[in-house]
Every structure is written in structure tokens, then in C-alpha cells.
Design a protein around this motif. Structure first.
Motif, PDB file in Angstrom:
ATOM      1  N   GLN A   5      -2.594   5.504  16.004  1.00  0.00           N
ATOM      2  CA  GLN A   5      -3.223   5.723  14.705  1.00  0.00           C
ATOM      3  C   GLN A   5      -2.660   4.689  13.734  1.00  0.00           C
ATOM      4  N   VAL A   6      -3.561   3.933  13.120  1.00  0.00           N
ATOM      5  CA  VAL A   6      -3.166   2.844  12.243  1.00  0.00           C
ATOM      6  C   VAL A   6      -3.612   3.128  10.813  1.00  0.00           C
ATOM      7  N   CYS A   7      -2.685   2.926   9.895  1.00  0.00           N
ATOM      8  CA  CYS A   7      -2.971   3.083   8.470  1.00  0.00           C
ATOM      9  C   CYS A   7      -2.959   1.689   7.841  1.00  0.00           C
ATOM     10  N   VAL A   8      -4.027   1.344   7.128  1.00  0.00           N
ATOM     11  CA  VAL A   8      -4.115   0.054   6.441  1.00  0.00           C
ATOM     12  C   VAL A   8      -4.205   0.331   4.945  1.00  0.00           C
ATOM     13  N   ILE A   9      -3.199  -0.158   4.190  1.00  0.00           N
ATOM     14  CA  ILE A   9      -3.164   0.057   2.743  1.00  0.00           C
ATOM     15  C   ILE A   9      -3.324  -1.313   2.086  1.00  0.00           C
ATOM     16  N   ASP A  10      -4.533  -1.575   1.614  1.00  0.00           N
ATOM     17  CA  ASP A  10      -4.841  -2.900   1.076  1.00  0.00           C
ATOM     18  C   ASP A  10      -6.085  -2.818   0.206  1.00  0.00           C
ATOM     19  N   ASP A  11      -6.052  -3.472  -0.946  1.00  0.00           N
ATOM     20  CA  ASP A  11      -7.197  -3.415  -1.862  1.00  0.00           C
ATOM     21  C   ASP A  11      -8.232  -4.507  -1.593  1.00  0.00           C
ATOM     22  N   ASP A  12      -7.945  -5.418  -0.686  1.00  0.00           N
ATOM     23  CA  ASP A  12      -8.853  -6.524  -0.372  1.00  0.00           C
ATOM     24  C   ASP A  12      -9.910  -6.054   0.630  1.00  0.00           C
ATOM     25  N   GLU A  13     -11.156  -5.918   0.145  1.00  0.00           N
ATOM     26  CA  GLU A  13     -12.232  -5.393   0.997  1.00  0.00           C
ATOM     27  C   GLU A  13     -12.507  -6.271   2.207  1.00  0.00           C
ATOM     28  N   VAL A  14     -12.425  -7.581   2.034  1.00  0.00           N
ATOM     29  CA  VAL A  14     -12.679  -8.500   3.143  1.00  0.00           C
ATOM     30  C   VAL A  14     -11.595  -8.334   4.213  1.00  0.00           C
ATOM     31  N   PHE A  15     -10.336  -8.231   3.770  1.00  0.00           N
ATOM     32  CA  PHE A  15      -9.251  -8.025   4.723  1.00  0.00           C
ATOM     33  C   PHE A  15      -9.408  -6.675   5.427  1.00  0.00           C
ATOM     34  N   GLN A  16      -9.730  -5.637   4.670  1.00  0.00           N
ATOM     35  CA  GLN A  16      -9.944  -4.306   5.261  1.00  0.00           C
ATOM     36  C   GLN A  16     -11.008  -4.387   6.355  1.00  0.00           C
ATOM     37  N   TYR A  17     -12.114  -5.032   6.033  1.00  0.00           N
ATOM     38  CA  TYR A  17     -13.221  -5.166   6.983  1.00  0.00           C
ATOM     39  C   TYR A  17     -12.758  -5.922   8.240  1.00  0.00           C
ATOM     40  N   THR A  18     -12.091  -7.040   8.027  1.00  0.00           N
ATOM     41  CA  THR A  18     -11.637  -7.889   9.135  1.00  0.00           C
ATOM     42  C   THR A  18     -10.648  -7.158  10.040  1.00  0.00           C
ATOM     43  N   ILE A  19      -9.615  -6.561   9.437  1.00  0.00           N
ATOM     44  CA  ILE A  19      -8.596  -5.899  10.276  1.00  0.00           C
ATOM     45  C   ILE A  19      -9.178  -4.656  10.955  1.00  0.00           C
ATOM     46  N   PHE A  20     -10.071  -3.968  10.270  1.00  0.00           N
ATOM     47  CA  PHE A  20     -10.713  -2.785  10.858  1.00  0.00           C
ATOM     48  C   PHE A  20     -11.434  -3.177  12.150  1.00  0.00           C
ATOM     49  N   HIS A  21     -12.229  -4.240  12.069  1.00  0.00           N
ATOM     50  CA  HIS A  21     -12.995  -4.669  13.249  1.00  0.00           C
ATOM     51  C   HIS A  21     -12.098  -5.260  14.327  1.00  0.00           C
ATOM     52  N   ILE A  58       1.609   3.508  12.764  1.00  0.00           N
ATOM     53  CA  ILE A  58       1.910   2.217  12.166  1.00  0.00           C
ATOM     54  C   ILE A  58       1.180   2.080  10.836  1.00  0.00           C
ATOM     55  N   ILE A  59       1.847   1.410   9.884  1.00  0.00           N
ATOM     56  CA  ILE A  59       1.253   1.150   8.571  1.00  0.00           C
ATOM     57  C   ILE A  59       1.259  -0.354   8.339  1.00  0.00           C
ATOM     58  N   PHE A  60       0.104  -0.881   7.961  1.00  0.00           N
ATOM     59  CA  PHE A  60       0.007  -2.258   7.492  1.00  0.00           C
ATOM     60  C   PHE A  60      -0.169  -2.164   5.982  1.00  0.00           C
ATOM     61  N   LEU A  61       0.799  -2.695   5.240  1.00  0.00           N
ATOM     62  CA  LEU A  61       0.890  -2.478   3.796  1.00  0.00           C
ATOM     63  C   LEU A  61       0.843  -3.790   3.026  1.00  0.00           C
ATOM     64  N   ASP A  62      -0.073  -3.882   2.076  1.00  0.00           N
ATOM     65  CA  ASP A  62      -0.144  -5.033   1.178  1.00  0.00           C
ATOM     66  C   ASP A  62       0.877  -4.829   0.061  1.00  0.00           C
ATOM     67  N   ILE A  63       1.275  -5.912  -0.584  1.00  0.00           N
ATOM     68  CA  ILE A  63       2.221  -5.793  -1.699  1.00  0.00           C
ATOM     69  C   ILE A  63       1.476  -5.660  -3.021  1.00  0.00           C
ATOM     70  N   ASN A  64       0.597  -6.618  -3.298  1.00  0.00           N
ATOM     71  CA  ASN A  64      -0.069  -6.687  -4.601  1.00  0.00           C
ATOM     72  C   ASN A  64      -1.374  -5.901  -4.603  1.00  0.00           C
ATOM     73  N   MET A  65      -1.296  -4.711  -5.213  1.00  0.00           N
ATOM     74  CA  MET A  65      -2.476  -3.846  -5.321  1.00  0.00           C
ATOM     75  C   MET A  65      -2.464  -3.169  -6.687  1.00  0.00           C
ATOM     76  N   PRO A  66      -3.647  -2.800  -7.186  1.00  0.00           N
ATOM     77  CA  PRO A  66      -3.682  -2.036  -8.442  1.00  0.00           C
ATOM     78  C   PRO A  66      -3.208  -0.599  -8.195  1.00  0.00           C
ATOM     79  N   VAL A  67      -3.023   0.147  -9.230  1.00  0.00           N
ATOM     80  CA  VAL A  67      -2.602   1.558  -9.232  1.00  0.00           C
ATOM     81  C   VAL A  67      -1.173   1.706  -8.723  1.00  0.00           C
TER      82      VAL A  67
END
Length: 131
Positions: A5-21, A58-67
Motif C-alpha cells: 500500500q503506497v501513500c503519495v502526498i504531493d500537490d503536483d497533479e502531473v506528478f500524482q498522475y505520473t507516479i500513480f500510473h 510506504i509514503i512518498f512525501l513532497d516538501i513544498n505544498m500548501p496547507v
């Protein structure tokens, strides 16, 4: 390990789409949990802290995100670790090549590694194989 089970925490939609696929092509990956900021992910962890089946491996975590950025997420996550019934590997995935970010991340022992985006498929394969 299968059924990862993978958790992706990132505000970049393109990156989310890419890593998801990219993750979907790995047979060992069972579930992908996408979050667009640290607060959204932290709420999820707090709600499901006692349910192993809902917690990632596993968590893939971005640094620079809003909120809530990645560092604030890590500070809150570290406070939760004692309550989490499984070991979760955390990787910082960031487009930042700032040495300050590398140094700050090195001081967080709960983070397995700092990877500059984009993550290569062979890096991902290696990470998943190590679980």
C-alpha cells in the motif's frame, strides 16, 4: 512483498498522475492513496491509526505544498509513530535541489531517503523490492 500500500502526498497533479500510473504497473502494489497536502494525509492517519489494513507500507512525501508542507507533516507524524502498529517507510520526493533541504531531511531519522523528482522506474522498483 506483495499487496504493498503506497501513500503519495504531493500537490503536483502531473506528478500524482505520473507516479500513480507508474505504481500501477508494479504487480506488488495493491493500493495507492493520493493526498494533495500533509493535512489531508494527517487527517487520514489519525482516522485510521488502529486499522492496519488502511495504513500504507510506504509514503512518498513532497516538501513544498500548501496547507501543510512535508516537514510539518513529518513533525506531526513523528508524534504519532508510537501509536502506529506498523513500520512505514518514508521517502521525500521533491523537485528541490537546495542543499538546505537535503541537510534538513538528513536530520529526520524516520525518512529513508531524499529523491529528486522525477523518480525513475528503476528507483521505484528497487524501493518496492526492499519492502
Amino acid at each position: 512483498m506483495n499487496n504493498i500500500q503506497v501513500c503519495v502526498i504531493d500537490d503536483d497533479e502531473v506528478f500524482q498522475y505520473t507516479i500513480f500510473h507508474t505504481l500501477e504497473t508494479h504487480k506488488s502494489v495493491d493500493k495507492i492513496m493520493p493526498f494533495t497536502d500533509g493535512a489531508e494525509a494527517m487527517n487520514y492517519f489519525n482516522e485510521h491509526i488502529d486499522d492496519l489494513s488502511k495504513l500504507p507500507d510506504i509514503i512518498f512525501l513532497d516538501i513544498n505544498m500548501p496547507v501543510m508542507d512535508g516537514y510539518t507533516f513529518m513533525n506531526q507524524y513523528i508524534k504519532l509513530i508510537a501509536k502506529i502498529p506498523k513500520k512505514i517507510k518514508i521517502y521525500i520526493l521533491s523537485s528541490s535541489v537546495d542543499l538546505a533541504d537535503f541537510e534538513k531531511t538528513k536530520k529526520i531519522k524516520e525518512v529513508s531517503n531524499y529523491i529528486v523528482k522525477p523518480i525513475k522506474d528503476n528507483q521505484l522498483t528497487k524501493i518496492l523490492a526492499e519492502l
